[in-house]
Design a protein around this motif. Sequence first.
Motif, PDB file in Angstrom:
ATOM      1  N   PHE A 146      37.053  42.754 -36.216  1.00  0.00           N
ATOM      2  CA  PHE A 146      35.648  42.459 -36.529  1.00  0.00           C
ATOM      3  C   PHE A 146      34.930  43.694 -37.072  1.00  0.00           C
ATOM      4  O   PHE A 146      33.944  43.574 -37.802  1.00  0.00           O
TER       5      PHE A 146
ATOM      6  N   GLY B 212      34.984  43.546 -24.102  1.00  0.00           N
ATOM      7  CA  GLY B 212      35.584  43.442 -25.426  1.00  0.00           C
ATOM      8  C   GLY B 212      37.080  43.225 -25.432  1.00  0.00           C
ATOM      9  O   GLY B 212      37.692  43.178 -26.501  1.00  0.00           O
TER      10      GLY B 212
ATOM     11  N   LYS C  44      35.470  51.796 -34.378  1.00  0.00           N
ATOM     12  CA  LYS C  44      36.603  50.895 -34.174  1.00  0.00           C
ATOM     13  C   LYS C  44      37.679  51.563 -33.321  1.00  0.00           C
ATOM     14  O   LYS C  44      38.210  50.947 -32.369  1.00  0.00           O
TER      15      LYS C  44
ATOM     16  N   LEU D 201      30.714  37.089 -38.207  1.00  0.00           N
ATOM     17  CA  LEU D 201      30.807  37.690 -36.873  1.00  0.00           C
ATOM     18  C   LEU D 201      30.280  36.735 -35.808  1.00  0.00           C
ATOM     19  O   LEU D 201      29.288  36.038 -36.028  1.00  0.00           O
ATOM     20  N   SER D 202      30.930  36.732 -34.653  1.00  0.00           N
ATOM     21  CA  SER D 202      30.455  35.934 -33.536  1.00  0.00           C
ATOM     22  C   SER D 202      29.355  36.686 -32.789  1.00  0.00           C
ATOM     23  O   SER D 202      29.157  37.887 -32.997  1.00  0.00           O
TER      24      SER D 202
ATOM     25  N   LEU E  63      38.667  40.492 -27.619  1.00  0.00           N
ATOM     26  CA  LEU E  63      38.325  40.520 -29.031  1.00  0.00           C
ATOM     27  C   LEU E  63      39.346  41.321 -29.836  1.00  0.00           C
ATOM     28  O   LEU E  63      39.875  42.329 -29.352  1.00  0.00           O
ATOM     29  N   ASP E  64      39.604  40.876 -31.043  1.00  0.00           N
ATOM     30  CA  ASP E  64      40.446  41.629 -31.977  1.00  0.00           C
ATOM     31  C   ASP E  64      39.562  42.652 -32.683  1.00  0.00           C
ATOM     32  O   ASP E  64      38.471  42.313 -33.147  1.00  0.00           O
ATOM     33  N   SER E  65      40.029  43.870 -32.802  1.00  0.00           N
ATOM     34  CA  SER E  65      39.225  44.943 -33.410  1.00  0.00           C
ATOM     35  C   SER E  65      38.942  44.698 -34.889  1.00  0.00           C
ATOM     36  O   SER E  65      38.161  45.435 -35.505  1.00  0.00           O
TER      37      SER E  65
ATOM     38  N   GLN F 234      29.038  43.707 -29.412  1.00  0.00           N
ATOM     39  CA  GLN F 234      29.884  44.899 -29.363  1.00  0.00           C
ATOM     40  C   GLN F 234      29.467  45.928 -30.419  1.00  0.00           C
ATOM     41  O   GLN F 234      29.495  47.136 -30.175  1.00  0.00           O
ATOM     42  N   LEU F 235      29.050  45.462 -31.591  1.00  0.00           N
ATOM     43  CA  LEU F 235      28.571  46.386 -32.628  1.00  0.00           C
ATOM     44  C   LEU F 235      27.307  47.105 -32.164  1.00  0.00           C
ATOM     45  O   LEU F 235      27.090  48.274 -32.500  1.00  0.00           O
TER      46      LEU F 235
ATOM     47  N   LYS G 177      29.367  37.539 -29.723  1.00  0.00           N
ATOM     48  CA  LYS G 177      29.986  38.565 -28.885  1.00  0.00           C
ATOM     49  C   LYS G 177      30.362  39.792 -29.712  1.00  0.00           C
ATOM     50  O   LYS G 177      30.231  40.931 -29.250  1.00  0.00           O
ATOM     51  N   GLU G 178      30.820  39.567 -30.926  1.00  0.00           N
ATOM     52  CA  GLU G 178      31.170  40.688 -31.802  1.00  0.00           C
ATOM     53  C   GLU G 178      29.928  41.469 -32.212  1.00  0.00           C
ATOM     54  O   GLU G 178      29.959  42.715 -32.264  1.00  0.00           O
TER      55      GLU G 178
END
Length: 262
Positions: free
Chosen positions: A144, A137, A122, A170-171, A140-142, A177-178, A173-174
């Motif tokens: 997630f 990213g 994060k 989670l979306s 996006l708000d962190s 990112q993971l 897109k999230e």
Amino acid sequence: MRTREQLRNVASSDLHDSTEEFGNIDDDDIPSNTAITAHQLIDQHMYGASKMSKQVIEKRLPNICFLHQVYSILRDNTTVDRELAQEIRRGRWRKFHVLGTMDDEYALMETKNYLAVIQEAKEEFIRETAAGINKEGQDLDSAFFDRFDALVQGPERETDVTRQSLSRTLSEKEVSQLCIYGLLIPHIQKDTYHFAIRRQGVYMSNYLKGRLELVRMLKRRPTKDILEKLLKTKRLRNTVFTHDFLLHDLVGSGRAERINAI
């Protein structure tokens, strides 16, 4: 190494004169022999002499060992499996599938250490989005990562997770990112992901190179065996791991056999 029984006796002795102050210790609070052994492998046997300091190594490599290494010390595999299942159910340890290993070769990591890895990812995400390195990213708000943290601590504590389970919090897109930050790896099975350990590639490179070094040492011997004391005097050039750590790998995975000399 202290066994579960020894720790229970110590706890009982310490409480003999102070039960009013501390109350009773729940038996579930005492780590199992499996957990104690995994701790020993990670804390005492993992790292050896290296050009890099131990502190630098620990920042780069995850604190994990493999289940079969525990088998090499605690020979009752059934008991180990049962105790590990209890540790996972209590949320204290997690089991992972690591790329580059057999399907039944599971890595073990303390949950608190994995949660620290999520926090580390994060913080890296925040830095890279702020610096414009991670453009995908930036919208996006962190938070997630916190939702992923809650998922890890939830009732689903398997090595894999389905897309459907992830989609509840989670979306797409999230989730992507993971994956980018090394916390999820797409499974060969469609719509499924492995929970992942960051920097496992560096770890496995050292692990497999060390394993290969020891195997080659044994194969070069005319009798295909060597005194363990002599083996440990030979320098390992391609790994940061110790002889002990790698020997538990070879013995536990059945690649080598330890024989008591008479």
